[in-house]
Motif scaffolding. Structure first.
Motif, PDB file in Angstrom:
ATOM      1  N   ARG A  20       0.801  -1.229   0.000  1.00 49.59           N
ATOM      2  CA  ARG A  20       0.000   0.000   0.000  1.00 49.59           C
ATOM      3  C   ARG A  20       0.832   1.276   0.000  1.00 49.59           C
ATOM      4  NH1 ARG A  20      -5.104  -0.013  -0.368  1.00 49.59           N
ATOM      5  NH2 ARG A  20      -6.278  -1.880   0.078  1.00 49.59           N
ATOM      6  N   ASP A  21       2.109   1.174   0.359  1.00 49.55           N
ATOM      7  CA  ASP A  21       2.955   2.372   0.339  1.00 49.55           C
ATOM      8  C   ASP A  21       3.381   2.745  -1.085  1.00 49.55           C
ATOM      9  OD1 ASP A  21       4.941   0.530  -0.322  1.00 49.55           O
ATOM     10  OD2 ASP A  21       6.087   0.808   1.524  1.00 49.55           O
ATOM     11  N   GLY A  22       2.962   1.919  -2.077  1.00 47.92           N
ATOM     12  CA  GLY A  22       3.274   2.201  -3.473  1.00 47.92           C
ATOM     13  C   GLY A  22       4.573   1.587  -3.955  1.00 47.92           C
ATOM     14  N   ASN A  23       5.310   0.936  -3.062  1.00 42.54           N
ATOM     15  CA  ASN A  23       6.577   0.314  -3.436  1.00 42.54           C
ATOM     16  C   ASN A  23       6.405  -1.181  -3.692  1.00 42.54           C
ATOM     17  OD1 ASN A  23       8.214   2.685  -3.188  1.00 42.54           O
ATOM     18  ND2 ASN A  23       8.020   2.483  -0.972  1.00 42.54           N
ATOM     19  N   VAL A  24       7.378  -1.754  -4.389  1.00 42.07           N
ATOM     20  CA  VAL A  24       7.385  -3.180  -4.704  1.00 42.07           C
ATOM     21  C   VAL A  24       8.581  -3.807  -3.997  1.00 42.07           C
ATOM     22  CG1 VAL A  24       7.611  -4.863  -6.571  1.00 42.07           C
ATOM     23  CG2 VAL A  24       6.233  -2.812  -6.909  1.00 42.07           C
ATOM     24  N   TYR A  25       8.334  -4.956  -3.335  1.00 38.26           N
ATOM     25  CA  TYR A  25       9.348  -5.621  -2.526  1.00 38.26           C
ATOM     26  C   TYR A  25       9.580  -7.050  -3.012  1.00 38.26           C
ATOM     27  CZ  TYR A  25       8.507  -1.665   0.521  1.00 38.26           C
ATOM     28  OH  TYR A  25       8.370  -0.392   1.019  1.00 38.26           O
ATOM     29  N   THR A  26      10.734  -7.599  -2.668  1.00 38.43           N
ATOM     30  CA  THR A  26      11.102  -8.955  -3.064  1.00 38.43           C
ATOM     31  C   THR A  26      10.308 -10.011  -2.308  1.00 38.43           C
ATOM     32  OG1 THR A  26      13.329  -8.171  -3.528  1.00 38.43           O
ATOM     33  CG2 THR A  26      13.052 -10.532  -3.325  1.00 38.43           C
ATOM     34  N   LEU A  27       9.983  -9.747  -1.047  1.00 40.51           N
ATOM     35  CA  LEU A  27       9.305 -10.739  -0.210  1.00 40.51           C
ATOM     36  C   LEU A  27       7.960 -10.218   0.290  1.00 40.51           C
ATOM     37  CD1 LEU A  27      12.369 -11.938   1.895  1.00 40.51           C
ATOM     38  CD2 LEU A  27      11.295 -13.116  -0.029  1.00 40.51           C
ATOM     39  N   PRO A  28       7.029 -11.141   0.628  1.00 40.87           N
ATOM     40  CA  PRO A  28       5.735 -10.734   1.186  1.00 40.87           C
ATOM     41  C   PRO A  28       5.936 -10.031   2.518  1.00 40.87           C
ATOM     42  CG  PRO A  28       5.818 -13.113   0.775  1.00 40.87           C
ATOM     43  CD  PRO A  28       7.185 -12.560   0.534  1.00 40.87           C
ATOM     44  N   PRO A  29       4.937  -9.313   2.998  1.00 37.96           N
ATOM     45  CA  PRO A  29       3.557  -9.277   2.540  1.00 37.96           C
ATOM     46  C   PRO A  29       3.379  -8.331   1.361  1.00 37.96           C
ATOM     47  CG  PRO A  29       3.760  -7.862   4.445  1.00 37.96           C
ATOM     48  CD  PRO A  29       5.115  -8.517   4.222  1.00 37.96           C
ATOM     49  N   GLY A  30       2.182  -8.388   0.807  1.00 36.86           N
ATOM     50  CA  GLY A  30       1.821  -7.548  -0.326  1.00 36.86           C
ATOM     51  C   GLY A  30       1.090  -8.367  -1.365  1.00 36.86           C
ATOM     52  N   SER A  31       0.701  -7.711  -2.440  1.00 38.67           N
ATOM     53  CA  SER A  31      -0.007  -8.364  -3.541  1.00 38.67           C
ATOM     54  C   SER A  31       1.012  -8.843  -4.568  1.00 38.67           C
ATOM     55  CB  SER A  31      -0.970  -7.388  -4.200  1.00 38.67           C
ATOM     56  OG  SER A  31      -1.923  -6.937  -3.265  1.00 38.67           O
ATOM     57  N   PRO A  32       0.888 -10.086  -5.069  1.00 41.04           N
ATOM     58  CA  PRO A  32       1.867 -10.609  -6.021  1.00 41.04           C
ATOM     59  C   PRO A  32       1.778  -9.920  -7.379  1.00 41.04           C
ATOM     60  CG  PRO A  32       0.081 -12.183  -5.724  1.00 41.04           C
ATOM     61  CD  PRO A  32      -0.155 -11.065  -4.748  1.00 41.04           C
ATOM     62  N   VAL A  33       2.912  -9.419  -7.856  1.00 40.46           N
ATOM     63  CA  VAL A  33       2.983  -8.726  -9.138  1.00 40.46           C
ATOM     64  C   VAL A  33       4.174  -9.247  -9.940  1.00 40.46           C
ATOM     65  CG1 VAL A  33       1.844  -6.608  -8.321  1.00 40.46           C
ATOM     66  CG2 VAL A  33       4.328  -6.805  -8.169  1.00 40.46           C
ATOM     67  N   ILE A  34       4.067  -9.138 -11.271  1.00 35.75           N
ATOM     68  CA  ILE A  34       5.184  -9.439 -12.159  1.00 35.75           C
ATOM     69  C   ILE A  34       5.306  -8.309 -13.182  1.00 35.75           C
ATOM     70  CG2 ILE A  34       5.087 -11.944 -11.927  1.00 35.75           C
ATOM     71  CD1 ILE A  34       3.635 -12.080 -14.615  1.00 35.75           C
ATOM     72  N   VAL A  35       6.481  -8.186 -13.747  1.00 31.16           N
ATOM     73  CA  VAL A  35       6.689  -7.190 -14.797  1.00 31.16           C
ATOM     74  C   VAL A  35       6.043  -7.725 -16.078  1.00 31.16           C
ATOM     75  CG1 VAL A  35       8.391  -5.985 -16.212  1.00 31.16           C
ATOM     76  CG2 VAL A  35       8.806  -6.314 -13.764  1.00 31.16           C
ATOM     77  N   ALA A  36       5.180  -6.910 -16.665  1.00 33.17           N
ATOM     78  CA  ALA A  36       4.458  -7.291 -17.878  1.00 33.17           C
ATOM     79  C   ALA A  36       4.225  -6.040 -18.718  1.00 33.17           C
ATOM     80  CB  ALA A  36       3.128  -7.945 -17.522  1.00 33.17           C
ATOM     81  N   ALA A  37       3.773  -6.262 -19.941  1.00 35.09           N
ATOM     82  CA  ALA A  37       3.394  -5.154 -20.818  1.00 35.09           C
ATOM     83  C   ALA A  37       2.141  -5.554 -21.571  1.00 35.09           C
ATOM     84  CB  ALA A  37       4.518  -4.832 -21.801  1.00 35.09           C
TER      85      ALA A  37
END
Length: 158
Positions: A20-37
């Motif tokens: 929710r802080d707008g950053n992406v992290y290597t490990l959980p917690p958070g929502s799973p995301v991948i780089v895509a286009a």
């Protein structure tokens, strides 16, 4: 074979976690995301070639979504043609939508999937959201590994 019944040397996209802080992290917690286009590629299936002109973003991997969704702005930017209209059930009720033919490209693996994408605002009640949600239509084409004990988070592609 790996412990996940995946051939050794198989290509994968690394899953990260958006918070929710707008950053992406290597490990959980958070929502799973991948780089895509998201893109429209009329030459899809035309054989090996170099793909250019794509804008990589973090896309949410959503195992609870039957379909793929993108914001109207991302769909327009990608030039994905509309093929139908739809009425979708969202968390806040029914919304009118459009259905588009699109290609989801995973730059980390070089894989591209021709698929349907529905337009949706994709913003939650906190004003935070992703511009692309990858649902089961694409996820089922590969193998999703979410091993929290060993900290292995990957989307393997065929």
């Amino acid at each position: 074979m790996s412990a996940y019944a995946i051939p050794d040397g198989a290509k994968f996209a690394t899953i990260k976690f958006a918070r929710r802080d707008g950053n992406v992290y290597t490990l959980p917690p958070g929502s799973p995301v991948i780089v895509a286009a998201l893109r429209h590629d009329p030459e899809h299936g035309a054989g090996a070639r170099e793909l250019t002109g794509f804008k990589p973003i973090y896309a949410l991997l959503d195992t609870g979504a039957d379909f793929n969704f993108a914001t109207p702005e991302l769909i327009a930017e990608a030039g994905c043609p509309q093929i139908d209209t739809a009425r979708l059930r969202s968390a806040s009720g029914w919304i009118d939508s459009t259905k588009h033919v699109a290609h989801i490209f995973l730059p980390e693996t070089g894989s591209q999937y021709e698929t349907d994408v529905f337009s949706s605002p994709l913003i939650d009640e906190g004003g935070i959201g992703q511009s692309l949600i990858i649902g089961i239509l694409v996820i089922k084409s590969g193998r999703l590994v979410m091993d929290y004990k060993s900290n292995i988070f990957r989307f393997y592609v065929s």
